[in-house]
Enzyme design. Sequence first.
Site, PDB file in Angstrom:
ATOM      1  N   LYS A   1       2.462  17.520 -25.576  1.00 53.02           N
ATOM      2  CA  LYS A   1       2.379  16.207 -24.922  1.00 53.02           C
ATOM      3  C   LYS A   1       2.159  15.076 -25.943  1.00 53.02           C
ATOM      4  O   LYS A   1       1.864  15.334 -27.122  1.00 53.02           O
ATOM      5  CB  LYS A   1       1.249  16.248 -23.884  1.00 53.02           C
ATOM      6  CG  LYS A   1       1.529  17.213 -22.723  1.00 53.02           C
ATOM      7  CD  LYS A   1       0.420  17.147 -21.680  1.00 53.02           C
ATOM      8  CE  LYS A   1       0.723  18.035 -20.495  1.00 53.02           C
ATOM      9  NZ  LYS A   1      -0.292  17.892 -19.418  1.00 53.02           N
TER      10      LYS A   1
ATOM     11  N   TYR B   1       7.512  15.688 -12.859  1.00 53.69           N
ATOM     12  CA  TYR B   1       6.235  15.893 -12.165  1.00 53.69           C
ATOM     13  C   TYR B   1       6.314  15.531 -10.678  1.00 53.69           C
ATOM     14  O   TYR B   1       5.280  15.200 -10.075  1.00 53.69           O
ATOM     15  CB  TYR B   1       5.140  15.068 -12.843  1.00 53.69           C
ATOM     16  CG  TYR B   1       4.606  15.693 -14.120  1.00 53.69           C
ATOM     17  CD1 TYR B   1       3.953  16.926 -14.106  1.00 53.69           C
ATOM     18  CD2 TYR B   1       4.723  15.047 -15.345  1.00 53.69           C
ATOM     19  CE1 TYR B   1       3.451  17.498 -15.267  1.00 53.69           C
ATOM     20  CE2 TYR B   1       4.224  15.612 -16.515  1.00 53.69           C
ATOM     21  CZ  TYR B   1       3.583  16.840 -16.465  1.00 53.69           C
ATOM     22  OH  TYR B   1       3.070  17.414 -17.611  1.00 53.69           O
TER      23      TYR B   1
ATOM     24  N   ARG C   1      -6.183  24.464 -25.427  1.00 57.34           N
ATOM     25  CA  ARG C   1      -6.846  23.277 -24.849  1.00 57.34           C
ATOM     26  C   ARG C   1      -8.313  23.194 -25.252  1.00 57.34           C
ATOM     27  O   ARG C   1      -8.835  22.097 -25.486  1.00 57.34           O
ATOM     28  CB  ARG C   1      -6.666  23.275 -23.339  1.00 57.34           C
ATOM     29  CG  ARG C   1      -5.252  22.865 -22.924  1.00 57.34           C
ATOM     30  CD  ARG C   1      -5.023  23.083 -21.474  1.00 57.34           C
ATOM     31  NE  ARG C   1      -3.748  22.522 -21.009  1.00 57.34           N
ATOM     32  CZ  ARG C   1      -3.157  22.894 -19.886  1.00 57.34           C
ATOM     33  NH1 ARG C   1      -3.705  23.835 -19.128  1.00 57.34           N
ATOM     34  NH2 ARG C   1      -2.018  22.332 -19.521  1.00 57.34           N
TER      35      ARG C   1
ATOM     36  N   ASN D   1      -4.357  16.691 -22.215  1.00 57.01           N
ATOM     37  CA  ASN D   1      -4.688  18.101 -22.471  1.00 57.01           C
ATOM     38  C   ASN D   1      -3.655  18.819 -23.342  1.00 57.01           C
ATOM     39  O   ASN D   1      -3.445  20.026 -23.227  1.00 57.01           O
ATOM     40  CB  ASN D   1      -4.944  18.840 -21.162  1.00 57.01           C
ATOM     41  CG  ASN D   1      -3.714  18.915 -20.272  1.00 57.01           C
ATOM     42  OD1 ASN D   1      -2.684  18.338 -20.587  1.00 57.01           O
ATOM     43  ND2 ASN D   1      -3.833  19.628 -19.157  1.00 57.01           N
TER      44      ASN D   1
ATOM     45  N   HIS E   1       1.682  21.365 -21.872  1.00 55.96           N
ATOM     46  CA  HIS E   1       2.044  21.806 -20.519  1.00 55.96           C
ATOM     47  C   HIS E   1       2.631  23.209 -20.599  1.00 55.96           C
ATOM     48  O   HIS E   1       3.334  23.538 -21.547  1.00 55.96           O
ATOM     49  CB  HIS E   1       3.105  20.859 -19.921  1.00 55.96           C
ATOM     50  CG  HIS E   1       3.764  21.412 -18.689  1.00 55.96           C
ATOM     51  ND1 HIS E   1       3.198  21.318 -17.439  1.00 55.96           N
ATOM     52  CD2 HIS E   1       4.928  22.105 -18.527  1.00 55.96           C
ATOM     53  CE1 HIS E   1       3.988  21.908 -16.559  1.00 55.96           C
ATOM     54  NE2 HIS E   1       5.044  22.389 -17.193  1.00 55.96           N
TER      55      HIS E   1
ATOM     56  N   GLU F   1      12.244  24.146 -14.849  1.00 58.28           N
ATOM     57  CA  GLU F   1      11.801  23.222 -15.905  1.00 58.28           C
ATOM     58  C   GLU F   1      12.636  23.376 -17.179  1.00 58.28           C
ATOM     59  O   GLU F   1      12.918  22.394 -17.873  1.00 58.28           O
ATOM     60  CB  GLU F   1      10.316  23.456 -16.194  1.00 58.28           C
ATOM     61  CG  GLU F   1       9.425  23.040 -15.018  1.00 58.28           C
ATOM     62  CD  GLU F   1       7.946  23.278 -15.269  1.00 58.28           C
ATOM     63  OE1 GLU F   1       7.572  23.819 -16.337  1.00 58.28           O
ATOM     64  OE2 GLU F   1       7.147  22.923 -14.384  1.00 58.28           O
TER      65      GLU F   1
HETATM   66  P1  CMP Z   1       0.208  19.868 -16.557  1.00 56.75           P
HETATM   67  O1  CMP Z   1       0.113  21.349 -16.747  1.00 56.75           O
HETATM   68  O2  CMP Z   1       1.150  19.132 -17.416  1.00 56.75           O
HETATM   69  O3  CMP Z   1       0.587  19.582 -15.025  1.00 56.75           O
HETATM   70  C1  CMP Z   1       0.140  18.456 -14.316  1.00 56.75           C
HETATM   71  C2  CMP Z   1      -0.773  17.607 -15.122  1.00 56.75           C
HETATM   72  O4  CMP Z   1      -1.506  16.657 -14.407  1.00 56.75           O
HETATM   73  C3  CMP Z   1      -1.827  18.488 -15.771  1.00 56.75           C
HETATM   74  O5  CMP Z   1      -1.242  19.254 -16.775  1.00 56.75           O
HETATM   75  C4  CMP Z   1      -2.860  17.474 -16.203  1.00 56.75           C
HETATM   76  O6  CMP Z   1      -2.590  16.957 -17.485  1.00 56.75           O
HETATM   77  C5  CMP Z   1      -2.679  16.381 -15.166  1.00 56.75           C
HETATM   78  N1  CMP Z   1      -3.825  16.347 -14.282  1.00 56.75           N
HETATM   79  C6  CMP Z   1      -4.206  17.302 -13.434  1.00 56.75           C
HETATM   80  N2  CMP Z   1      -5.321  16.912 -12.785  1.00 56.75           N
HETATM   81  C7  CMP Z   1      -5.625  15.675 -13.252  1.00 56.75           C
HETATM   82  C8  CMP Z   1      -6.650  14.763 -12.976  1.00 56.75           C
HETATM   83  N3  CMP Z   1      -7.607  15.029 -12.063  1.00 56.75           N
HETATM   84  N4  CMP Z   1      -6.645  13.607 -13.640  1.00 56.75           N
HETATM   85  C9  CMP Z   1      -5.666  13.323 -14.536  1.00 56.75           C
HETATM   86  N5  CMP Z   1      -4.665  14.168 -14.835  1.00 56.75           N
HETATM   87  C10 CMP Z   1      -4.657  15.340 -14.209  1.00 56.75           C
END
Ligand code: CMP
Length: 144
Positions: free
Chosen positions: A11, A51, A104, A114, A117, A128
């Site tokens: 990311k 997303y 992570r 984080n 993905h 995807e």
């Molecule tokens: P990812 O695996 O990329 O899939 C969806 C993303 O949404 C997730 O990782 C997080 O980075 C993000 N995400 C999930 N929950 C929250 C939250 N409560 N606040 C902000 N971002 C979130």
Amino acid sequence: MNTNRTLAILKPDCVRRALSGSVLQQIENAGFKVCALHMVQLSRERAEGFYAVHRERPFFNDLIDFMTSGPCIPMVLEKPNAVEAFRTLIGATDPQDADEGTIRKRFASSKAENIVHGSDSPENAHIEIAYFFGDHGSIPVDIS
Ligand code: CMP
């Protein structure tokens, strides 16, 4: 359904903090083969499409802001049982909940930023992978 492949994204926080090499090293050390990889700057439209399942979530706009805040690196990874193996390697969405030694836990600063993905099912991995590598000549190579 090919269960040996998953879609990962390094990311924008990973690229910005110059952690791409370290994270990729951990991925390769864990036995994943990189079948395809490129750096892209996502438009809002591309990020929203990726997303789309989260569109109704309260964090959706912040997620799109973040994912379009700089370049990211989608990649196709191969290993037996790739989706589950990769999710184990990266750890929980919130780094505070992630196991010691996971990507992570080591590198992520928050649930929103984080680092990486990973697809959450073989079905979604297929979708995807096609989203990033399906239709513009960047075909994942056969590394076996
Ligand atoms: P990812 O695996 O990329 O899939 C969806 C993303 O949404 C997730 O990782 C997080 O980075 C993000 N995400 C999930 N929950 C929250 C939250 N409560 N606040 C902000 N971002 C979130």
